[in-house]
Each structure stands twice: as structure tokens, then as C-alpha cells.
Design a protein around this motif. Structure first.
Motif, PDB file in Angstrom:
ATOM      1  N   TYR A 266      -1.779  37.861  35.335  1.00  0.00           N
ATOM      2  CA  TYR A 266      -2.894  38.227  36.211  1.00  0.00           C
ATOM      3  C   TYR A 266      -4.225  37.733  35.630  1.00  0.00           C
ATOM      4  N   LEU A 267      -4.443  37.955  34.334  1.00  0.00           N
ATOM      5  CA  LEU A 267      -5.698  37.539  33.711  1.00  0.00           C
ATOM      6  C   LEU A 267      -5.878  36.025  33.742  1.00  0.00           C
ATOM      7  N   ILE A 268      -4.775  35.294  33.632  1.00  0.00           N
ATOM      8  CA  ILE A 268      -4.856  33.830  33.649  1.00  0.00           C
ATOM      9  C   ILE A 268      -5.108  33.309  35.058  1.00  0.00           C
ATOM     10  N   SER A 269      -4.362  33.832  36.023  1.00  0.00           N
ATOM     11  CA  SER A 269      -4.375  33.260  37.368  1.00  0.00           C
ATOM     12  C   SER A 269      -5.467  33.827  38.268  1.00  0.00           C
ATOM     13  N   MET A 270      -5.887  35.067  38.058  1.00  0.00           N
ATOM     14  CA  MET A 270      -6.816  35.712  38.978  1.00  0.00           C
ATOM     15  C   MET A 270      -8.140  34.960  39.147  1.00  0.00           C
ATOM     16  N   PRO A 271      -8.813  34.507  38.069  1.00  0.00           N
ATOM     17  CA  PRO A 271     -10.079  33.790  38.284  1.00  0.00           C
ATOM     18  C   PRO A 271      -9.929  32.555  39.163  1.00  0.00           C
ATOM     19  N   LEU A 272      -8.871  31.785  38.927  1.00  0.00           N
ATOM     20  CA  LEU A 272      -8.665  30.571  39.712  1.00  0.00           C
ATOM     21  C   LEU A 272      -8.201  30.900  41.130  1.00  0.00           C
ATOM     22  N   HIS A 273      -7.451  31.993  41.301  1.00  0.00           N
ATOM     23  CA  HIS A 273      -7.033  32.440  42.635  1.00  0.00           C
ATOM     24  C   HIS A 273      -8.250  32.863  43.450  1.00  0.00           C
ATOM     25  N   VAL A 274      -9.133  33.626  42.850  1.00  0.00           N
ATOM     26  CA  VAL A 274     -10.323  34.112  43.546  1.00  0.00           C
ATOM     27  C   VAL A 274     -11.254  32.962  43.925  1.00  0.00           C
ATOM     28  N   ILE A 275     -11.443  32.024  43.005  1.00  0.00           N
ATOM     29  CA  ILE A 275     -12.410  30.944  43.222  1.00  0.00           C
ATOM     30  C   ILE A 275     -11.842  29.834  44.105  1.00  0.00           C
ATOM     31  N   ASN A 276     -10.635  29.358  43.786  1.00  0.00           N
ATOM     32  CA  ASN A 276     -10.097  28.167  44.449  1.00  0.00           C
ATOM     33  C   ASN A 276      -9.330  28.463  45.728  1.00  0.00           C
ATOM     34  N   GLU A 277      -8.709  29.643  45.808  1.00  0.00           N
ATOM     35  CA  GLU A 277      -7.858  29.937  46.965  1.00  0.00           C
ATOM     36  C   GLU A 277      -8.505  30.902  47.956  1.00  0.00           C
ATOM     37  N   LEU A 278      -9.220  31.906  47.451  1.00  0.00           N
ATOM     38  CA  LEU A 278      -9.916  32.836  48.346  1.00  0.00           C
ATOM     39  C   LEU A 278     -11.347  32.392  48.636  1.00  0.00           C
ATOM     40  N   HIS A 279     -11.866  31.453  47.827  1.00  0.00           N
ATOM     41  CA  HIS A 279     -13.212  30.892  47.998  1.00  0.00           C
ATOM     42  C   HIS A 279     -14.278  31.982  47.985  1.00  0.00           C
ATOM     43  N   LEU A 280     -14.119  32.918  47.061  1.00  0.00           N
ATOM     44  CA  LEU A 280     -15.092  33.981  46.879  1.00  0.00           C
ATOM     45  C   LEU A 280     -16.010  33.635  45.705  1.00  0.00           C
ATOM     46  N   SER A 281     -16.934  34.511  45.406  1.00  0.00           N
ATOM     47  CA  SER A 281     -17.927  34.259  44.361  1.00  0.00           C
ATOM     48  C   SER A 281     -17.257  34.012  43.017  1.00  0.00           C
ATOM     49  N   GLU A 282     -17.789  33.081  42.262  1.00  0.00           N
ATOM     50  CA  GLU A 282     -17.250  32.773  40.945  1.00  0.00           C
ATOM     51  C   GLU A 282     -17.417  33.938  39.978  1.00  0.00           C
ATOM     52  N   ARG A 283     -18.431  34.755  40.196  1.00  0.00           N
ATOM     53  CA  ARG A 283     -18.683  35.901  39.322  1.00  0.00           C
ATOM     54  C   ARG A 283     -17.793  37.102  39.643  1.00  0.00           C
ATOM     55  N   LEU A 284     -17.095  37.052  40.765  1.00  0.00           N
ATOM     56  CA  LEU A 284     -16.259  38.183  41.170  1.00  0.00           C
ATOM     57  C   LEU A 284     -15.141  38.442  40.163  1.00  0.00           C
ATOM     58  N   ALA A 285     -14.591  37.374  39.565  1.00  0.00           N
ATOM     59  CA  ALA A 285     -13.501  37.549  38.604  1.00  0.00           C
ATOM     60  C   ALA A 285     -13.938  38.436  37.449  1.00  0.00           C
ATOM     61  N   GLY A 286     -15.135  38.214  36.932  1.00  0.00           N
ATOM     62  CA  GLY A 286     -15.649  39.048  35.852  1.00  0.00           C
ATOM     63  C   GLY A 286     -15.894  40.476  36.298  1.00  0.00           C
ATOM     64  N   ILE A 287     -16.363  40.655  37.523  1.00  0.00           N
ATOM     65  CA  ILE A 287     -16.600  42.000  38.049  1.00  0.00           C
ATOM     66  C   ILE A 287     -15.288  42.767  38.172  1.00  0.00           C
ATOM     67  N   LEU A 288     -14.229  42.096  38.636  1.00  0.00           N
ATOM     68  CA  LEU A 288     -12.926  42.750  38.780  1.00  0.00           C
ATOM     69  C   LEU A 288     -12.383  43.208  37.429  1.00  0.00           C
ATOM     70  N   MET A 289     -12.494  42.352  36.425  1.00  0.00           N
ATOM     71  CA  MET A 289     -12.007  42.719  35.093  1.00  0.00           C
ATOM     72  C   MET A 289     -12.825  43.869  34.512  1.00  0.00           C
ATOM     73  N   GLY A 290     -14.135  43.820  34.723  1.00  0.00           N
ATOM     74  CA  GLY A 290     -14.983  44.885  34.220  1.00  0.00           C
ATOM     75  C   GLY A 290     -14.721  46.207  34.920  1.00  0.00           C
ATOM     76  N   THR A 291     -14.463  46.159  36.225  1.00  0.00           N
ATOM     77  CA  THR A 291     -14.157  47.376  36.983  1.00  0.00           C
ATOM     78  C   THR A 291     -12.865  48.017  36.479  1.00  0.00           C
ATOM     79  N   ALA A 292     -11.836  47.205  36.292  1.00  0.00           N
ATOM     80  CA  ALA A 292     -10.558  47.735  35.789  1.00  0.00           C
ATOM     81  C   ALA A 292     -10.733  48.349  34.411  1.00  0.00           C
ATOM     82  N   ALA A 293     -11.485  47.681  33.539  1.00  0.00           N
ATOM     83  CA  ALA A 293     -11.695  48.201  32.185  1.00  0.00           C
ATOM     84  C   ALA A 293     -12.456  49.523  32.214  1.00  0.00           C
ATOM     85  N   GLY A 294     -13.439  49.629  33.116  1.00  0.00           N
ATOM     86  CA  GLY A 294     -14.192  50.867  33.223  1.00  0.00           C
ATOM     87  C   GLY A 294     -13.338  52.028  33.700  1.00  0.00           C
ATOM     88  N   LEU A 295     -12.449  51.767  34.639  1.00  0.00           N
ATOM     89  CA  LEU A 295     -11.566  52.819  35.145  1.00  0.00           C
ATOM     90  C   LEU A 295     -10.486  53.190  34.140  1.00  0.00           C
TER      91      LEU A 295
END
Length: 424
Positions: A266-295
Motif C-alpha cells: 500500500y505504501l509503495i503503490s498508493m502515491p502513484l495510484h492517487v497521482i497517476n490513476e485517480l489524477h488527484l492532488s500530488e499532496r494527497l498521498a502525504g495527507i492520507l499517510m498522515g491521517t492514518a498515523a494520527g488515528l
């Protein structure tokens, strides 16, 4: 003139006396350091090493894809090489460190090596130089974190303070670092460049070396000789029960290995999945990891509290079901709010196993705490050997979202293996 043979023993006695005085002074200085200062130093060291790790790991796949421009398979092989070197070198260093008198020197040595690794990543773009030389430096350098935890436990035992709670608080600093680190690392890398990001990580290791030199206490090493052999410990299970325990240990190792493999993929593929396949913000990958760590922080605390009322096995099985829901959700999530919401399942999945997995091994292996802890640690480290190639091959043939199908299968297998582990 005095005879050389007569003066030599006297000189040796004087040298030994001065050495004892030096050790006593150093130890006394450690004791005289305010407890709050020492505690702050340990917590800050854990946080800084966590920050450095949270800067490098989440952005590595993006760095290799954009800066080095290698194929998905080569990205996966890089992670595998990193994992193998990390396991081998950290075990060699751990064995060496246990024979040294001052663990602070090991922490400083590791931090300096890590600085060299970060600088190499910042200014070198040769895949093989990074794969072997820079990874070699960072694999040794990353041992600064477990060495700090080892020193903290020795300090707590030596000063007769509560060891378990202090170690737990240090562990939360890692999760706290992963709240701050990933979003910040993506912001720096995408806004200013990877060179700045790796130099910030190098600065974190530099601060660790300074803290180790100035604030961490010296703890005299004491050889502990067991009074009994493991087989002589009272209440040791019978032979048939030993076999059952060994089977449970193997199954628990498989469970943890598969769970950490899913997380690694998940950690390897998620940034590239979010950016290249979902075409969402490049910074979203970091936000997702930070959210999970906070919870994960409240999940860890709640899971520890619930062990008073529920078995560790039932809690880990709950974590596995949450992991199943998480990876199924990742297949269908396409919007930012959906991905963020799914992090609650991810936090339960990882938070429980990070808290209770090691304790479960220790319960199954009474009198062998070192071996139990190493097994849990190796399950996490060795998972990256599988995670890297899996992501590379799957993404090369299909796409990064296909990785979540494999994760669902692996979680299902881990559910079966965990169901066969005896409850303790």
C-alpha cells in the motif's frame, strides 16, 4: 632508578583506578542530569528518527519514478534490496552494539552514516549507486532508532523507573512523526525538489547525533547471567504443548508477515495510484499517510486498554477484518473524502498489530523475550522483500490499483492462519 618490573604493576593499578574514576564520574553525571531533560532527549530522538523515516519511505516510489525514471519493476526491486540490506546490517550492528560499553556512540555513528545516505540521495541520480551505496548507509543509519529504544530501556532499568510506559510513549512519537512527516515531505519534494527534502532528513539525523552527544545519558552495561536454563523455568509447558506453541508461533509469524506485506504494498503503490490513476492532488498521498498515523495513536491506546476485557487474538482478528474492508474500499474509492475516510479502517488494521503483535509473540515464548521481539521485527522487515517485487510486477502487467486485489487475498489468508493460533 626503579626497576621496570616493579613500576609496571603500579602503573597498571593507577591506570585502572583512573579508569574507574572516569566511569564513576560519567555515571554520576548521567544521574545528575534532570529527569525531564533526559526524558525529553529520548522523546525528541524517537521523534526525529521517525521524521527522517517518514520523509524517505513514502516518497521513495515517487522519487524513483520521477527523478530516476525507472520502470515499476525496478521500483519494486529497489524496495527489496533496501529490505534485505536493512535486515542483515541491522542484525549485525545490533549484535555488535551489545558488546559495547556506551550505546550513545552507536547512535552517533548511525546518525552520521544516515546523513551520508541522505546527501547521496539528494545529489546522485544513478540507480545502482543509490540502490547499493546510499541504501547501505541508510540501512545502517536507520538503526539509530532501535538503538535509542534500547538505551531508553537500559536507562529505565538502571534508574528503577517504569520502563514499559516510557517505551510506549516513545513509540507514540513515531506515530506522531508519521502525522507530520509524509504531508511535509511531499510538500517539500513537490514544491522545492527532492534535494531539499533529503537535506531536511539529513538535518534530522544531525540533530539526533547532537542530542545523543549532549543530552542522552551514559548507562553502565551490566552482564545479566540467567539463573536457570530456559528448560528449567517453572511452569514450562509439556512436550506436546511445546509443539502446539511452536505451531502457533509459526502461524502468528505468517499472519504478521502477510499483514505487513499488505501495508508495504500500500505504501509503495498508493502515491502513484492517487497521482497517476485517480489524477488527484500530488499532496494527497502525504495527507492520507498522515491521517492514518494520527488515528493510529488512539487506536494503540484503546487496544492496550481493551486487552483487560478481550483476548489479543480477538483484537487481532478484528484488525484483519478492518484491513479487509480497507482494501476492498480502496478498489472503489475515487474521491478525496472517500480515501480519507478509509484511513480509519487502515489505522485500526495497523494500530492493533503494531501494539499487540510483539506482545503476542512474547506471550507464546516465555523466557525468550529477545527472540520473540526479533521474530516480530523480522516479520515486518522481511515483508518489504515481498512487497517491492509484488508491486513492481503487478503494476508492470496491469496497474497500481490491481495491487489491492492481491492485498485482499493476503488478508484473507492471514485471517485463516490467525484463526489457528492459540489464544493467550
Amino acid at each position: 632508578m626503579p626497576n621496570k618490573a616493579e613500576t609496571s604493576p603500579a602503573k597498571l593499578r593507577l591506570k585502572a583506578f583512573l579508569k574507574r574514576i572516569k566511569i564513576m564520574n560519567t555515571t554520576e553525571n548521567s544521574k545528575q542530569k534532570p529527569v525531564n531533560v533526559v526524558a525529553f532527549a529520548f522523546l525528541l530522538t524517537a521523534f526525529l528518527t521517525g521524521i527522517a523515516s517518514s520523509f524517505q519511505t513514502p516518497t521513495l516510489s515517487l522519487f524513483l519514478a520521477q527523478e530516476i525514471q525507472v520502470s515499476p519493476f525496478m521500483v519494486g526491486m529497489f524496495y527489496t534490496s533496501n529490505a534485505v540490506l536493512g535486515i542483515v546490517l541491522s542484525q549485525i550492528l545490533a549484535k555488535y552494539s551489545d558488546s559495547q560499553d556506551d550505546r550513545r556512540k552507536i547512535i552517533i555513528f548511525c546518525s552520521l552514516l544516515a546523513i551520508g545516505g541522505c546527501i547521496t540521495f539528494a545529489y546522485n541520480r544513478n540507480y545502482y549507486v543509490l540502490m547499493f551505496f546510499a541504501t547501505f548507509l541508510l540501512s545502517l543509519g536507520s538503526s539509530a532508532n532501535p538503538q535509542a529504544f534500547a538505551l531508553a530501556r537500559e536507562y529505565a532499568d538502571y534508574t528503577k523507573r517504569e520502563a514499559i510506559m516510557f517505551t510506549t510513549i516513545m513509540r507514540t512519537q513515531i506515530s506522531l512523526a508519521w502525522i507530520v512527516g509524509p504531508p511535509l515531505s511531499f510538500s517539500i519534494a513537490l514544491g522545492w525538489g527532492f534535494e531539499y527534502m533529503y537535506m531536511v532528513a539529513a538535518s534530522a539525523f544531525l540533530l539526533c547525533a547532537i542530542i545523543a552527544k549532549a543530552l542522552l545519558p551514559y548507562v553502565p552495561r551490566k552482564a545479566v547471567v540467567p539463573l536457570t536454563k530456559p528448560d528449567e523455568v517453572a511452569g514450562l509447558p509439556a512436550k506436546n504443548k511445546k509443539q502446539s506453541d511452536k505451531q502457533s508461533i509459526r502461524l502468528l509469524f505468517i499472519t504478521c508477515f502477510l499483514m505487513w506485506s499488505c501495508n508495504g504494498m500500500y505504501l509503495i503503490s498508493m502515491p502513484l495510484h492517487v497521482i497517476n490513476e485517480l489524477h488527484l492532488s500530488e499532496r494527497l498521498a502525504g495527507i492520507l499517510m498522515g491521517t492514518a498515523a494520527g488515528l493510529e495513536i488512539p487506536v494503540m491506546l484503546i487496544a492496550g486498554y481493551l486487552t483487560k476485557y478481550l483476548t489479543k487474538k480477538s483484537l487481532i482478528l478484528t484488525a484483519l477484518f478492518m484491513g479487509l474492508f480497507f482494501y476492498i474500499g480502496m478498489l472503489f474509492a475515487e474521491q478525496t473524502w472517500q480515501l480519507v475516510a478509509l484511513q480509519a479502517f487502515n489505522a485500526i488494521f495497523i494500530g492493533i498489530i503494531a501494539t499487540l503483535g510483539m506482545v503476542y509473540f512474547q506471550d507464546l515464548m516465555p523466557g525468550k523475550m529477545g527472540s520473540a521481539t526479533t521474530l516480530f521485527s523480522n516479520a515486518a522487515k522481511s515483508s518489504w522483500i515481498v512487497a517491492g517485487p509484488f508491486v513492481g510486477i503487478i503494476a508492470q502487467i496491469w496497474n497500481y490499483s490491481s495491487v489491492f486485489y492481491i492485498s485482499i487475498v493476503l488478508v484473507a489468508v492471514s485471517l485463516f492462519s490467525m484463526s489457528k493460533v492459540k489464544s493467550v
